[in-house]
Motif scaffolding. Structure first.
Motif, PDB file in Angstrom:
ATOM      1  N   PHE A   1      52.675  41.918  13.947  1.00 32.53           N
ATOM      2  CA  PHE A   1      53.368  42.672  12.915  1.00 32.53           C
ATOM      3  C   PHE A   1      52.996  42.195  11.518  1.00 32.53           C
ATOM      4  N   ASN A   2      52.642  40.921  11.415  1.00 31.35           N
ATOM      5  CA  ASN A   2      52.272  40.379  10.112  1.00 31.35           C
ATOM      6  C   ASN A   2      51.156  39.347  10.294  1.00 31.35           C
ATOM      7  N   PRO A   3      49.873  39.766  10.208  1.00 36.64           N
ATOM      8  CA  PRO A   3      48.762  38.833  10.424  1.00 36.64           C
ATOM      9  C   PRO A   3      48.733  37.696   9.403  1.00 36.64           C
ATOM     10  N   LEU A   4      49.273  37.927   8.231  1.00 39.65           N
ATOM     11  CA  LEU A   4      49.271  36.884   7.210  1.00 39.65           C
ATOM     12  C   LEU A   4      50.167  35.708   7.601  1.00 39.65           C
ATOM     13  N   LEU A   5      51.127  35.950   8.470  1.00 36.48           N
ATOM     14  CA  LEU A   5      52.016  34.884   8.919  1.00 36.48           C
ATOM     15  C   LEU A   5      51.234  33.779   9.628  1.00 36.48           C
ATOM     16  N   ILE A   6      50.208  34.159  10.380  1.00 34.36           N
ATOM     17  CA  ILE A   6      49.379  33.154  11.053  1.00 34.36           C
ATOM     18  C   ILE A   6      48.640  32.326  10.009  1.00 34.36           C
ATOM     19  N   LEU A   7      48.037  32.984   9.033  1.00 33.70           N
ATOM     20  CA  LEU A   7      47.309  32.258   7.986  1.00 33.70           C
ATOM     21  C   LEU A   7      48.248  31.377   7.170  1.00 33.70           C
ATOM     22  N   TRP A   8      49.438  31.877   6.899  1.00 35.23           N
ATOM     23  CA  TRP A   8      50.415  31.133   6.105  1.00 35.23           C
ATOM     24  C   TRP A   8      50.823  29.846   6.819  1.00 35.23           C
ATOM     25  N   ASN A   9      50.897  29.889   8.142  1.00 33.71           N
ATOM     26  CA  ASN A   9      51.416  28.763   8.923  1.00 33.71           C
ATOM     27  C   ASN A   9      50.343  27.966   9.659  1.00 33.71           C
ATOM     28  N   ILE A  10      49.072  28.295   9.482  1.00 33.94           N
ATOM     29  CA  ILE A  10      48.028  27.653  10.267  1.00 33.94           C
ATOM     30  C   ILE A  10      47.988  26.134  10.052  1.00 33.94           C
ATOM     31  N   LYS A  11      48.237  25.690   8.827  1.00 32.35           N
ATOM     32  CA  LYS A  11      48.234  24.251   8.550  1.00 32.35           C
ATOM     33  C   LYS A  11      49.351  23.549   9.330  1.00 32.35           C
TER      34      LYS A  11
END
Length: 166
Positions: A44-54
């Motif tokens: 639903f929100n691909p940016l959530l993965i990038l935001w939390n990858i660290k």
């Protein structure tokens, strides 16, 4: 995908109402932001993965104390090096020094960096701190506590270095 995904019912902690507002409730969504239903995956929100990858990456590193300690040392060194590099780039004719050690009475101390610029001496104290999960969810009480702890450490180290230089 399985590592980053969860079934719909796996996020049961979210529905335990710790607080009156959903945003404060615990959730696995930051770590598992892809929903798996049968053999299909929904993002639903691909940016959530990038935001939390660290944070996801660091959670895995914490499983091995030796690797986690080495990672923290490298991360702290990188932060100190880049801080001094960026500041000396911005201030022409400045000179930067890193990881300076000094003795005060019988103890040995270290300051992360010093920058000499004209008649000014900038003391650099860098912290590569990992915030508590509750602070990352913007719980003001815990976030303020984490920041106050950091500021106290920065300030006391910088003050001790200034007193030694004086």
């Amino acid at each position: 995908f399985n590592y980053f995904s969860a079934s719909i019912w796996e996020n049961i902690d979210f529905f335990e109402w710790d607080q009156w507002w959903f945003i404060w409730n615990k959730s696995i969504v930051p770590r598992k932001s892809i929903i798996k239903f049968q053999e299909l995956y929904f993002v639903f929100n691909p940016l959530l993965i990038l935001w939390n990858i660290k944070d996801i990456f660091e959670t895995e590193l914490k499983n091995d104390k030796t690797i986690w300690d080495k990672y923290n040392m490298v991360r702290a060194d990188y932060l100190e090096t880049k801080s001094i590099e960026y500041i000396t780039t911005i201030l022409p004719w400045s000179k930067g020094y890193k990881n300076l050690k000094y003795k005060k009475e019988w103890q040995e101390f270290e300051t992360d960096g010093l920058i000499i610029y004209d008649n000014n001496l900038l003391i650099i104290e860098a912290k590569s701190w990992v915030l508590k999960d509750i602070s990352k969810r913007w719980d003001e009480k815990w976030l303020e506590s984490d920041i106050n702890d950091l500021m106290l450490k920065w300030y006391s180290q910088a003050l001790r270095t200034r007193e030694y230089i004086e």
